[in-house]
Design an enzyme around this catalytic site. Structure first.
Site, short mmCIF file in Angstrom:
data_model
loop_
_atom_site.label_atom_id
_atom_site.label_comp_id
_atom_site.label_asym_id
_atom_site.label_seq_id
_atom_site.Cartn_x
_atom_site.Cartn_y
_atom_site.Cartn_z
N CYS A 2 -21.78 56.90 18.58
CA CYS A 2 -21.84 58.36 18.61
C CYS A 2 -20.52 58.96 19.08
O CYS A 2 -19.79 58.34 19.84
CB CYS A 2 -22.93 58.81 19.58
SG CYS A 2 -24.55 58.17 19.19
N ARG A 27 -15.53 55.88 14.07
CA ARG A 27 -16.34 55.15 15.04
C ARG A 27 -17.67 54.67 14.45
O ARG A 27 -18.37 53.87 15.06
CB ARG A 27 -16.63 56.05 16.25
CG ARG A 27 -15.38 56.38 17.03
CD ARG A 27 -15.64 57.49 18.00
NE ARG A 27 -16.56 57.08 19.05
CZ ARG A 27 -16.17 56.69 20.26
NH1 ARG A 27 -14.90 56.67 20.56
NH2 ARG A 27 -17.04 56.34 21.17
N TRP A 74 -25.06 57.79 15.89
CA TRP A 74 -25.27 56.42 15.44
C TRP A 74 -26.61 56.02 16.03
O TRP A 74 -26.73 55.90 17.26
CB TRP A 74 -24.14 55.53 15.97
CG TRP A 74 -23.97 54.21 15.32
CD1 TRP A 74 -23.35 53.95 14.13
CD2 TRP A 74 -24.38 52.94 15.83
NE1 TRP A 74 -23.35 52.60 13.88
CE2 TRP A 74 -23.97 51.95 14.90
CE3 TRP A 74 -25.04 52.53 16.99
CZ2 TRP A 74 -24.21 50.60 15.08
CZ3 TRP A 74 -25.28 51.18 17.18
CH2 TRP A 74 -24.87 50.24 16.23
N ASN A 99 -24.04 61.01 24.18
CA ASN A 99 -23.80 59.61 23.83
C ASN A 99 -24.40 58.75 24.93
O ASN A 99 -24.27 59.10 26.11
CB ASN A 99 -22.29 59.30 23.79
CG ASN A 99 -21.60 59.95 22.62
OD1 ASN A 99 -22.24 60.57 21.78
ND2 ASN A 99 -20.29 59.82 22.58
N GLY A 100 -24.99 57.63 24.57
CA GLY A 100 -25.56 56.75 25.59
C GLY A 100 -27.05 56.60 25.41
O GLY A 100 -27.59 56.93 24.34
N GLU A 519 -11.73 34.16 13.44
CA GLU A 519 -11.37 35.57 13.28
C GLU A 519 -11.22 35.92 11.79
O GLU A 519 -11.64 37.00 11.36
CB GLU A 519 -10.08 35.85 14.07
CG GLU A 519 -9.50 37.23 13.91
CD GLU A 519 -10.43 38.38 14.28
OE1 GLU A 519 -11.48 38.14 14.87
OE2 GLU A 519 -10.10 39.52 13.91
N LYS A 523 -13.39 38.81 9.86
CA LYS A 523 -12.78 39.91 9.09
C LYS A 523 -13.40 39.99 7.69
O LYS A 523 -13.74 41.06 7.21
CB LYS A 523 -11.27 39.73 8.93
CG LYS A 523 -10.40 39.96 10.11
CD LYS A 523 -10.23 41.40 10.53
CE LYS A 523 -11.31 41.82 11.47
NZ LYS A 523 -11.13 41.59 12.88
N GLU A 526 -17.01 41.28 7.81
CA GLU A 526 -17.11 42.69 8.20
C GLU A 526 -16.82 43.66 7.07
O GLU A 526 -17.53 44.64 6.90
CB GLU A 526 -16.06 43.00 9.29
CG GLU A 526 -16.44 42.67 10.67
CD GLU A 526 -15.32 43.08 11.60
OE1 GLU A 526 -15.54 43.98 12.40
OE2 GLU A 526 -14.21 42.50 11.52
N HIS A 542 -19.66 16.46 9.81
CA HIS A 542 -20.89 16.43 10.63
C HIS A 542 -21.93 17.42 10.10
O HIS A 542 -22.88 17.74 10.82
CB HIS A 542 -20.53 16.72 12.09
CG HIS A 542 -19.61 15.70 12.67
ND1 HIS A 542 -20.00 14.41 12.94
CD2 HIS A 542 -18.29 15.76 12.97
CE1 HIS A 542 -18.96 13.73 13.41
NE2 HIS A 542 -17.91 14.53 13.43
N LYS A 641 -16.86 51.43 15.69
CA LYS A 641 -15.58 50.99 16.24
C LYS A 641 -15.70 50.59 17.70
O LYS A 641 -15.16 49.59 18.12
CB LYS A 641 -14.56 52.11 16.07
CG LYS A 641 -13.16 51.76 16.59
CD LYS A 641 -12.55 50.64 15.77
CE LYS A 641 -11.22 50.16 16.32
NZ LYS A 641 -10.85 48.86 15.77
C1 F6R Z 1 -14.14 43.25 14.76
C2 F6R Z 1 -14.12 44.11 15.91
C3 F6R Z 1 -15.15 43.89 16.95
C4 F6R Z 1 -14.56 44.21 18.34
C5 F6R Z 1 -15.66 44.13 19.41
C6 F6R Z 1 -15.10 44.35 20.79
O1 F6R Z 1 -13.13 43.56 13.85
O2 F6R Z 1 -13.32 45.00 16.02
O3 F6R Z 1 -15.66 42.61 16.92
O4 F6R Z 1 -13.55 43.31 18.62
O5 F6R Z 1 -16.63 45.10 19.14
O6 F6R Z 1 -14.46 45.58 20.90
P1 F6R Z 1 -13.41 45.86 22.02
O7 F6R Z 1 -12.24 44.98 21.77
O8 F6R Z 1 -13.09 47.32 21.89
O9 F6R Z 1 -14.07 45.54 23.34
#
Ligand code: F6R
Length: 646
Positions: A2, A27, A74, A99-100, A519, A523, A526, A542, A641
């Protein structure tokens, strides 16, 4: 997650709110709304879906007012729907954005229903609007301006006093067109300081079109704002009082108040250092692509305050307590989520190899609920781009009373909760990261962690001058090497054309490149929605080898390190089963292209910096696959985000 934006001005606030919502879109959200006060009337408009839908609704029914709040939602309590979109109203006179999560909303709702309030949504937020209204009605009718202000504050405090959980709130009242109320508890909120107008936002980025001066509210703060004044309270105590006609100090990041003003200094005004352009795409098609290409520059910026050009490690950036604490470090516990967690996994290899310091890494959502056995001398390190991730913050708060030597936050947002609540801090200077899929925040975290491994290596007497000079040179060479790697983009884009059809992918790596493979897989998942899994290449036989056939692309991370020959054997296992290999490989590894094998050569680099360099082509691969698939690269489905709720 949010987003909140609000303001009180001497001009129509609605375009500012709308622009703020657009800036918060990154976000992640499912609906948007806005409420404004205009001459004794509270007007509201909401829309399901994108902010553009709200904008279209606002062209059909124009709102206009000097006081307003707006929100991108959200869904947590209640599905995405128009009825659940914020702002929520009570008695056509109170509007709230939140928010929250309000944990005790059910008993509050039952009580308010008993008092005759009718609920129109499934949200926890609506409770706040009615609760405020009920407390407001308990106050006597205000006779003059000061009483009106006291009435609002009394009702607001009584409301906050009953809420359990996490919130950032903005609240307006139809009969108080000069007053904006806000509060913060467990969810970030900033005040944007203007001239003759003031704003609130859950993220400074929402307000950069109107101000670059911000006050970061502390946990438990609430504030009452007019277009001229801001008064911030902690309980009933005034902790800051600010008037917008104060002079601006030309150079200081933290501004002073003008003569005759209260300057308690408890909530300083911080100038936003990145400038409003940082949140623009420029000529790039997506923020993610821009952020991938910014990496040479932001890596240089990130190292600039930690390393002199001559190679001296500047440990003072950790904070004043560092000199005393660093010599006491015997172990390191790293905690983070998602991509930041992967950075921690890479760092474990560095911290153990270079500093000889045992290191554990754990996802915050697990760590926070575990009974941990803490060894004396353990440094507790959190990693986070946003500094507001709910699980990481909760882990930090738990760690503070669990017997760790000290807490250190490695973070990209200076005023964030994580930074403010940690004893030591290291900033990544990646600039705002808008694309939901983290790229430059990851590689700058890695650079900071590599630096930390050198600092601890030196501290533990494991690195002599010559070793240190070699490692520092490796870090200093990174920006230029990254530029070379970015030149692979056209070839990777071409490969992506065939890749986008695939439904599953394996990513392989060994040593510190196993988390790099993790990672890369994250990516791809996602932003292209292709199922991807990462394995330590030695684990193939394995189990996962059973998956390999000619429909399964296998992406490998193959720098020239001590494990290269072993990795090559693993690649043979894949080839023998008809698997198609895409290798990001050291140019000197001696791998050649053949039917079913495609090699992308990267420069030969030292072991310390290879994980940083090899992450970049994987980012480009996922970006270009997503582009071919036509997904929403910067705002992938179902993701947000900054994950500020558990
Ligand atoms: C993936 C991504 C998320 C963040 C995770 C932690 O591309 O961005 O996996 O890494 O939500 O977020 P932060 O780093 O803001 O604590």
């Amino acid at each position: 997650m949010c987003g909140i934006v609000g303001g009180i001005a001497q001009r129509d606030i609605t375009p500012i709110l709308l622009e703020g919502l657009k800036r918060l879109e990154y976000r992640g959200y499912d609906s948007a709304g806005m409420a404004v006060v205009r001459t004794g009337e509270l007007q509201r408009e909401r829309a399901l879906g994108k902010v553009a839908e709200l904008e279209a609704a606002l062209t059909r029914r124009r709102l206009n007012g000097r006081l307003g709040i707006a929100h991108t939602r959200w869904a947590t309590h209640g599905k995405p729907s128009l009825a659940n979109a914020h702002p929520h109203l009570s008695s056509a006179s109170v509007a709230v954005v939140h928010n929250g999560i309000i944990e005790n909303f059910e008993p509050l709702k039952a009580r308010l229903e008993g008092q005759g309030y009718r609920f129109h949504s499934d949200t926890d937020t609506e409770v706040i609007a009615h609760l405020f209204d009920s407390h407001y009605r308990e106050q006597h009718e205000p006779r003059h301006a000061q009483e009106a202000r006291d009435t609002l504050l009394a009702a607001f405090r009584a409301t906050l006093g009953e809420l359990h959980g996490a919130y950032a709130l903005g609240l307006i009242h139809r009969d108080h067109p000069e007053h904006l109320l806000c509060a913060r508890m467990g969810s970030p909120l900033v005040i944007g300081v203007g001239s003759g107008e003031h704003f609130i936002g859950s993220d400074p980025l929402a307000l950069l079109q109107v101000t670059d001066r911000f006050i970061y509210l502390e946990e438990g703060d609430h504030a009452l704002m007019t277009s001229h004044d801001i008064v911030i309270f902690d309980g009933e105590q005034v902790v800051e009082e600010i008037s917008s006609d104060m002079p601006q100090s030309p150079d200081a990041g933290t501004e002073q108040l003008g003569a005759g003003r209260r300057a308690l200094g408890a909530r300083p005004i911080i100038r936003y250092e990145h400038g409003s352009q940082a949140a623009n795409k420029g000529d790039y098609r997506h923020f993610m692509l821009k952020e991938i290409h910014e990496q040479p520059e932001v890596l240089r910026d990130t190292l600039a305050d930690k390393l002199t050009p001559e190679g001296t490690l500047l440990t003072a950036v950790l904070g004043p307590e560092a000199a005393e604490l660093l010599p006491q470090v015997r172990q390191v516990q790293l905690v983070a989520c998602g991509t930041s967690y992967h950075a921690g996994l890479v760092a474990r290899y560095w911290l153990e190899a270079l500093a000889g310091v045992p290191c554990s890494v754990e996802v915050a959502s697990e760590f926070r609920y575990r009974h941990v056995a803490v060894q004396p001398g353990t440094l507790f390190v959190t990693l986070s781009q946003s500094g507001e991730t709910a699980d990481t913050l909760a882990a930090l708060r738990f760690a503070k009373s669990a017997g760790y030597l000290a807490t250190l936050a490695i973070c990209n947002v200076p005023g964030s909760s994580l930074v403010r609540e940690s004893q030591l801090r290291l900033m990544t200077h990646a600039g705002p990261e808008i694309g939901v899929a983290s790229t430059k925040a990851f590689t700058t975290q890695l650079a900071v962690l590599a630096w930390l491994a050198l600092v601890l290596g030196r501290q533990q007497g494991r690195l002599d001058d010559a070793d240190l000079a070699e490692q520092v040179a490796a870090l200093q060479a990174l920006p230029e090497q990254l530029r070379q790697v970015l030149e692979l983009e056209p070839a990777i884009a071409e490969l992506a054309n065939g890749f986008a059809e695939k439904r599953h992918t394996l990513f392989l790596g060994r040593g510190a490149h196993y988390p790099v493979a993790m990672e890369g897989a994250l990516k791809l998942k996602e932003i292209s929605y292709i199922h991807a899994e990462a394995y330590a290449a030695g684990e193939l036989k394995h189990g996962p080898l059973a998956l390999v056939d000619d429909a399964m692309p296998v992406v490998t991370v193959a720098p020239s390190d001590t494990l290269l020959e072993k990795l090559k054997s693993n690649l043979q296992e894949v080839r023998a089963r008809g698997g198609r290999l895409i290798n990001f490989v050291c140019e000197r590894a001696g791998l050649v292209d053949e039917e079913g094998v495609r090699n992308f050569p990267l420069p030969k680099v030292p072991e310390l910096t290879a994980p940083i360099l090899y992450s970049v082509p994987l980012q480009l691969l996922s970006y270009h696959v997503a582009l071919v698939k036509g997904t929403d690269v910067d705002k992938p489905r179902n993701l947000a985000k900054s994950v500020t709720v558990e």
